[in-house]
Design an enzyme around this catalytic site. Structure first.
Site, PDB file in Angstrom:
ATOM      1  N   LYS A  82       8.401   8.463 -28.762  1.00 16.34           N
ATOM      2  CA  LYS A  82       8.152   9.769 -28.133  1.00 16.34           C
ATOM      3  C   LYS A  82       9.339  10.681 -28.095  1.00 16.34           C
ATOM      4  O   LYS A  82      10.484  10.133 -28.392  1.00 16.34           O
ATOM      5  CB  LYS A  82       7.441   9.549 -26.614  1.00 16.34           C
ATOM      6  N   TYR A 110      34.610  31.516 -21.093  1.00 18.75           N
ATOM      7  CA  TYR A 110      33.949  31.954 -20.081  1.00 18.75           C
ATOM      8  C   TYR A 110      34.607  31.656 -18.640  1.00 18.75           C
ATOM      9  O   TYR A 110      34.716  30.493 -18.312  1.00 18.75           O
ATOM     10  CB  TYR A 110      32.423  31.817 -19.960  1.00 18.75           C
TER      11      TYR A 110
END
Ligand SMILES: *Cc1c(COP(=O)(O)O)cnc(C)c1O
Length: 370
Positions: A34, A265
């Site tokens: 999955k 940042y």
């Protein structure tokens, strides 16, 4: 162009399958693929493993259909079952097996006649309390299911542990006991098929749970289902598994950086010395966690160096030190080698290794080796 790459070792994958079989010699194997095989690329994995495992397990109908479309031959089980009435025809068309976990699904099966019969698995809720029939009334539902014309018998019975990663959990023993009680309560043994409970945690820590079919997900990829730092075993390697994934990228440029200057940042880091910084083509846009702990390391040219400043969408800066020979184009490993197991990076990011693997994005390109 330098890009983020998810390198997957098919050799490691095959080694892990062999090891899991050795640990559970009497069991068949359902490879859980999955979430795009935990970001390892389900199509390639399923084609490589098709002859090596007995089943594949997926979470969504579409995942099962995609595997059939590329020619996967092994039985494929929908772990969450089907959701809609229309899905039943697709299950037949693509020869998919489905989990039956709730009265709504049972009602749909009872009311229809099918041209061929469906292979279904009965899900028992032994304590996870998410999907599955509660033990106190499961028997009547199981009997009802066995009477449906639309399904094949015998019916495989499965359950799932809530706490198999807790090595001394009473819960796991209680869940096993409830599972066995249920099996014993079915008067007609001929309608009970194979039993399956163990996912990776059960396989590695709870041999009594192996039963007829094991369902490895994360361990198949060489990663431990247990918390890093917990007492005892910590990484997949400690269990003899080999990590299949190496997450890597390249240096875009090496730049001079002066003592006292900050970077990136928010100016969250200042250098204590004159140094050289590597700018690497990797970021949270590839799935690398933005909120990683300061001083998390990467591997470049045979040594570990720290990430500095804030992880950005497309770039990460690393402190190479003043005397580095590292150049643009050199490879940078974010996890996957011996010094940087993904379990450790998970601990540095406040996430589980499961989340770290499955959150990688399509921008990180898959590349297969061996
Ligand atoms: C995801 C899943 C697995 C595999 O779990 P791992 O911990 O990754 O081994 C097995 N069974 C079910 C029902 C699952 O949903």
């Amino acid at each position: 162009m330098s890009i983020a790459t998810i390198e997957v070792s098919l050799g490691a994958l095959c080694h892990n399958v062999a090891l899991l079989k050795q640990l559970s010699p009497a069991s068949q194997v359902m490879a859980i693929v999955k979430a795009n095989a935990y970001s390892h690329g389900k199509e390639k994995l399923a084609s490589v493993l098709d002859d090596r495992v007995d089943y594949f397990g997926v979470a969504r109908l579409e995942e099962g259909i995609e595997l059939r479309k590329i020619g996967v031959k092994s039985p494929i089980l929908l772990l969450e079952g089907f959701f809609l009435h229309d899905n039943i025809q697709l299950l037949l068309d693509y020869e998919l097996e489905t989990v039956i976990h709730c009265p709504e699904q049972l009602a749909k099966l009872t009311e229809i006649a099918l041209p061929t019969s469906l292979k279904v698995w009965f899900k028992l809720d032994t304590g996870m309390h998410r999907l599955g029939f509660r033990c106190d009334n499961a028997l009547s539902y199981f009997t009802q299911l066995a009477q449906c014309q639309a399904i094949q018998k015998p019916i495989n019975v499965m359950s799932h542990f809530s706490s198999a990663d807790v090595l001394n959990s009473e819960q796991t023993l209680q869940q096993l006991a409830k599972f066995d009680q249920f099996i014993d309560s079915v008067a007609d043994c001929s309608i009970v098929g194979k039993q399956s409970i163990a996912a990776s945690g059960g396989i590695l820590a709870w041999p009594a749970s192996h039963r007829d079919i094991i369902r490895p997900g994360i361990a198949l990829y060489g990663v431990s289902p247990f918390n890093y730092n917990e007492e005892g075993k910590a990484t997949g390697v400690d269990f003899g598994l080999q990590p299949a994934m190496t997450l890597k990228s390249e240096i875009i440029t090496v730049r001079e950086h002066k003592k006292g200057e900050s970077v990136g940042y928010g100016l969250i880091w200042q250098s204590a010395r004159d140094t050289l910084l590597g700018v690497v083509a990797m970021g949270y846009g590839d799935g690398y966690p933005r909120d990683i702990l300061p001083d998390t390391q990467v591997w470049v040219n045979g040594r570990l160096v720290p990430i500095v400043g804030r992880v950005a969408m497309d770039m990460i800066l690393i402190d190479l030190g003043p005397d580095t020979q590292v150049q643009a184009g050199d490879e940078v490993v974010f996890w996957g080698n011996e010094s940087l197991p993904v379990e450790k990076i998970a601990a540095h990011s406040g996430m589980s290794a499961y989340e770290l693997l499955t959150r990688l994005t399509e921008r990180a390109k898959l590349h297969y080796v061996d």
